[in-house]
Design a protein around this motif. Structure first.
Motif, PDB file in Angstrom:
ATOM      1  N   ALA A  76      38.966  38.295  45.255  1.00  0.00           N
ATOM      2  CA  ALA A  76      39.045  38.371  43.797  1.00  0.00           C
ATOM      3  C   ALA A  76      38.495  39.723  43.366  1.00  0.00           C
ATOM      4  O   ALA A  76      37.568  40.242  43.977  1.00  0.00           O
ATOM      5  N   ALA A  77      39.090  40.269  42.324  1.00  0.00           N
ATOM      6  CA  ALA A  77      38.657  41.582  41.844  1.00  0.00           C
ATOM      7  C   ALA A  77      38.657  41.606  40.322  1.00  0.00           C
ATOM      8  O   ALA A  77      39.384  40.867  39.670  1.00  0.00           O
ATOM      9  N   TYR A  78      37.852  42.474  39.789  1.00  0.00           N
ATOM     10  CA  TYR A  78      37.785  42.645  38.337  1.00  0.00           C
ATOM     11  C   TYR A  78      39.043  43.289  37.796  1.00  0.00           C
ATOM     12  O   TYR A  78      39.459  43.019  36.689  1.00  0.00           O
ATOM     13  N   GLY A  79      39.671  44.151  38.563  1.00  0.00           N
ATOM     14  CA  GLY A  79      40.817  44.919  38.088  1.00  0.00           C
ATOM     15  C   GLY A  79      42.153  44.319  38.475  1.00  0.00           C
ATOM     16  O   GLY A  79      42.259  43.163  38.879  1.00  0.00           O
ATOM     17  N   ASN A  80      43.195  45.157  38.372  1.00  0.00           N
ATOM     18  CA  ASN A  80      44.569  44.723  38.620  1.00  0.00           C
ATOM     19  C   ASN A  80      44.970  44.732  40.089  1.00  0.00           C
ATOM     20  O   ASN A  80      45.989  44.172  40.449  1.00  0.00           O
TER      21      ASN A  80
ATOM     22  N   GLU B  91      43.486  38.840  40.768  1.00  0.00           N
ATOM     23  CA  GLU B  91      43.141  40.006  39.950  1.00  0.00           C
ATOM     24  C   GLU B  91      42.537  39.559  38.618  1.00  0.00           C
ATOM     25  O   GLU B  91      42.674  38.420  38.210  1.00  0.00           O
ATOM     26  N   ASN B  92      41.857  40.497  37.974  1.00  0.00           N
ATOM     27  CA  ASN B  92      41.239  40.268  36.661  1.00  0.00           C
ATOM     28  C   ASN B  92      40.360  39.008  36.653  1.00  0.00           C
ATOM     29  O   ASN B  92      40.426  38.185  35.744  1.00  0.00           O
ATOM     30  N   SER B  93      39.533  38.878  37.657  1.00  0.00           N
ATOM     31  CA  SER B  93      38.759  37.650  37.845  1.00  0.00           C
ATOM     32  C   SER B  93      37.862  37.252  36.672  1.00  0.00           C
ATOM     33  O   SER B  93      37.685  36.055  36.448  1.00  0.00           O
ATOM     34  N   PRO B  94      37.305  38.181  35.895  1.00  0.00           N
ATOM     35  CA  PRO B  94      36.471  37.721  34.779  1.00  0.00           C
ATOM     36  C   PRO B  94      37.245  36.930  33.716  1.00  0.00           C
ATOM     37  O   PRO B  94      36.653  36.127  33.002  1.00  0.00           O
ATOM     38  N   GLN B  95      38.560  37.111  33.661  1.00  0.00           N
ATOM     39  CA  GLN B  95      39.358  36.438  32.631  1.00  0.00           C
ATOM     40  C   GLN B  95      40.072  35.179  33.116  1.00  0.00           C
ATOM     41  O   GLN B  95      40.674  34.469  32.324  1.00  0.00           O
TER      42      GLN B  95
END
Length: 100
Positions: A27-31, A63-67
């Motif tokens: 999992a990553a914060y970005g795309n 991707e975009n794990s915080p959301q």
């Protein structure tokens, strides 16, 4: 750096993952969905010193794990839930074959 510490902790000394069956998810914060880290981790864990049996031909990159998680920590996207459930079902079958 945290990833390297985690890998070191798993592999140091008594070789906790030597000849073990593993599944990798990322999992990553970005795309990019941690694709580079996933590839590097796969190479490291598959090295002859560790001989980890990694579930082949699978990839779960979030991707975009915080959301993508709700307040309870559950995945919001049902498509990703189904994909992840299928991946773990494949892993259970992989474990059965690996134990023979």
């Amino acid at each position: 750096m945290k990833q390297l510490v985690a890998i070191w902790g798993l592999t140091h000394g008594i070789h906790r993952i030597l000849d073990k069956s593993l599944i990798i998810t990322a999992a990553a914060y970005g795309n990019l969905g941690a694709s580079r880290a996933y590839t590097q981790l796969r190479k490291i864990l598959g090295a002859s010193e560790l001989k980890a049996r990694i579930l082949p031909s699978t990839e779960f990159l979030l991707e975009n794990s915080p959301q993508v998680f709700d307040e309870r920590g559950d995945l919001i996207d049902q498509t990703k839930n189904v994909q992840l459930d299928g991946l773990f079902a494949d892993f259970l079958a992989f474990l059965e074959v690996a134990q023979r």
